[in-house]
Motif scaffolding. Structure first.
Motif, PDB file in Angstrom:
ATOM      1  N   ALA A 105      61.475  32.385 -48.499  1.00 20.85           N
ATOM      2  CA  ALA A 105      61.000  31.950 -47.893  1.00 20.85           C
ATOM      3  C   ALA A 105      61.173  31.723 -46.386  1.00 20.85           C
ATOM      4  N   PHE A 106      61.979  31.860 -46.371  1.00 21.74           N
ATOM      5  CA  PHE A 106      63.378  31.549 -44.813  1.00 21.74           C
ATOM      6  C   PHE A 106      62.391  32.384 -43.816  1.00 21.74           C
ATOM      7  N   CYS A 107      62.716  33.709 -44.909  1.00 20.34           N
ATOM      8  CA  CYS A 107      62.250  34.401 -44.259  1.00 20.34           C
ATOM      9  C   CYS A 107      60.587  34.238 -43.284  1.00 20.34           C
ATOM     10  N   PHE A 108      60.227  33.981 -44.547  1.00 16.92           N
ATOM     11  CA  PHE A 108      58.706  34.095 -43.693  1.00 16.92           C
ATOM     12  C   PHE A 108      59.151  32.827 -42.444  1.00 16.92           C
ATOM     13  N   SER A 109      59.473  32.261 -43.180  1.00 15.97           N
ATOM     14  CA  SER A 109      59.053  31.276 -41.472  1.00 15.97           C
ATOM     15  C   SER A 109      60.193  31.319 -40.089  1.00 15.97           C
ATOM     16  N   ILE A 110      61.111  32.682 -40.130  1.00 13.34           N
ATOM     17  CA  ILE A 110      61.646  33.230 -38.917  1.00 13.34           C
ATOM     18  C   ILE A 110      60.717  33.969 -38.599  1.00 13.34           C
ATOM     19  N   ILE A 111      59.347  35.277 -39.570  1.00 12.73           N
ATOM     20  CA  ILE A 111      59.053  35.397 -39.143  1.00 12.73           C
ATOM     21  C   ILE A 111      57.686  34.479 -38.554  1.00 12.73           C
ATOM     22  N   ASN A 112      57.191  33.998 -38.798  1.00 13.54           N
ATOM     23  CA  ASN A 112      56.501  33.130 -38.347  1.00 13.54           C
ATOM     24  C   ASN A 112      56.963  32.276 -37.196  1.00 13.54           C
ATOM     25  N   LEU A 113      57.824  32.196 -36.714  1.00 12.85           N
ATOM     26  CA  LEU A 113      58.612  32.018 -35.519  1.00 12.85           C
ATOM     27  C   LEU A 113      58.655  32.812 -34.324  1.00 12.85           C
ATOM     28  N   VAL A 114      58.796  33.724 -34.309  1.00  8.86           N
ATOM     29  CA  VAL A 114      59.478  35.259 -33.552  1.00  8.86           C
ATOM     30  C   VAL A 114      57.540  35.302 -33.234  1.00  8.86           C
ATOM     31  N   VAL A 115      56.215  35.033 -34.339  1.00  3.92           N
ATOM     32  CA  VAL A 115      55.218  35.508 -33.728  1.00  3.92           C
ATOM     33  C   VAL A 115      54.685  34.884 -33.062  1.00  3.92           C
ATOM     34  N   ASP A 116      55.405  33.212 -32.555  1.00  2.36           N
ATOM     35  CA  ASP A 116      54.831  32.516 -32.123  1.00  2.36           C
ATOM     36  C   ASP A 116      55.706  31.983 -30.441  1.00  2.36           C
ATOM     37  N   LEU A 117      56.775  33.028 -30.565  1.00  6.21           N
ATOM     38  CA  LEU A 117      57.398  32.754 -29.389  1.00  6.21           C
ATOM     39  C   LEU A 117      56.783  34.091 -28.267  1.00  6.21           C
ATOM     40  N   LEU A 118      56.351  35.447 -29.456  1.00  6.49           N
ATOM     41  CA  LEU A 118      55.144  35.992 -28.710  1.00  6.49           C
ATOM     42  C   LEU A 118      53.873  35.791 -27.740  1.00  6.49           C
ATOM     43  N   TYR A 119      53.917  34.722 -28.509  1.00  3.75           N
ATOM     44  CA  TYR A 119      52.222  34.373 -28.105  1.00  3.75           C
ATOM     45  C   TYR A 119      53.239  33.742 -26.553  1.00  3.75           C
ATOM     46  N   VAL A 120      54.084  33.050 -26.367  1.00  6.48           N
ATOM     47  CA  VAL A 120      54.556  32.454 -25.234  1.00  6.48           C
ATOM     48  C   VAL A 120      54.985  33.834 -23.972  1.00  6.48           C
TER      49      VAL A 120
END
Length: 302
Positions: free
Chosen positions: A274-289
């Motif tokens: 669950a923690f790794c999934f959250s980190i992956i989603n965070l990285v994807v959101d930062l890539l949007y920026v």
């Protein structure tokens, strides 16, 4: 941009708490819970009450949750030691599969869109259809039989050498590579038909430069979204691949813990996922920026 990053980090905290707390509740009320089973097996109500008091079952559920998390991830706990050894192996496998997916799927998808309805387009989409349809555990067994047992090119198990990484990484990457190449083709076809692409070509820019600077960058948003989701799937799908290739990662540890009914280890593995999934989603959101300047301008104004 930093405001956006800070906002995403703040949102990550309740997401992690919610995911870990739900997982804890599932195991807390599971029939095989060791503490609750001990209470049910007590000979007298007095003995049951003693057990509940000794094991802290009379405390509020949040207190029990915090105590369990502290015990599982304590510095000298067996669960933390095992996760510390196994998690880097799974991250290595997932990263290798992600690199293979990215390196192969983007060029194939872009070329298929540029050369629409040609032989290359038809063959690549046929292979993509095959990759999406085939389960990774079946592909893994086929590759193991062909390349490891018959040809002897790669080892059948282990994680000590680079050659031992090739088969499991490609097995994880193949289905996602096929899917992302189809998404890339579809997104590129939609983008290259826009008016600004026609305008850029009319101004005399080279076709490759238009594709690289204008079309591909504007097509990346849906591609990055799908890649983030598929990377999470790669991380969770590594469980079966680790079993097939005897890869000593967290997925294999989870299966072994389920077979041994080791609930603290199961809980630690699931929470780590669950923690790794959250980190992956965070990285994807930062890539949007990074990709889309409209998102940067939106948060700079706010």
């Amino acid at each position: 941009m930093w405001k956006y990053v800070f906002k995403r980090l703040i949102i990550l905290l309740p997401v992690l708490f919610g995911a870990t707390f739900i997982v804890y509740l599932l195991f807390y009320f599971a029939p095989g819970n060791a503490d609750r089973s001990a209470v049910r097996k007590a000979a007298t109500p007095e003995e049951a009450e003693i057990i509940r008091e000794e094991r802290g079952l009379n405390d509020p559920i949040l207190v029990q949750y915090a105590r369990t998390m502290k015990e599982i991830f304590a510095e000298d706990s067996f669960v933390r030691v095992q996760l510390g050894v196994r998690l880097p192996k799974t991250i290595k496998l997932t990263a290798a599969a992600g690199i293979v997916t990215l390196v192969l799927s983007l060029p194939i998808g872009v070329c298929a869109a540029i050369k629409q309805n040609t032989l290359f387009d038809n063959v690549s989409m046929l292979i993509s259809f095959f990759g999406v349809s085939m389960p990774n555990f079946w592909l893994g067994m086929l590759m193991l039989i062909l390349f490891a047992l018959h040809l002897g090119w790669f080892p059948t198990s282990g994680s000590l050498t680079f050659s031992s990484l090739v088969l499991p990484a490609f097995t994880l990457a193949f289905g996602n590579m096929a899917f992302i190449s189809r998404i890339t083709r579809s997104s590129m076809l939609e983008t290259i038909r826009q008016d600004y692409i026609t305008t850029a070509r009319a101004k005399g820019q080279a076709f490759k430069a238009v594709v690289r600077k204008h079309a591909l960058r504007n097509a990346l948003i849906p591609i990055v979204t799908v890649m983030g989701l598929r990377l999470c799937e790669v991380f969770s799908g590594s469980i079966l691949v680790e079993l097939i290739f005897s890869w000593p990662g967290i997925g294999r540890l989870l299966v072994d813990s389920i077979n041994e009914r080791d609930f603290p280890m199961i809980l630690g593995c699931v929470i780590t996922f669950a923690f790794c999934f959250s980190i992956i989603n965070l990285v994807v959101d930062l890539l949007y920026v990074v990709i889309d300047p409209r998102i940067r301008s939106q948060f700079s104004r706010s």
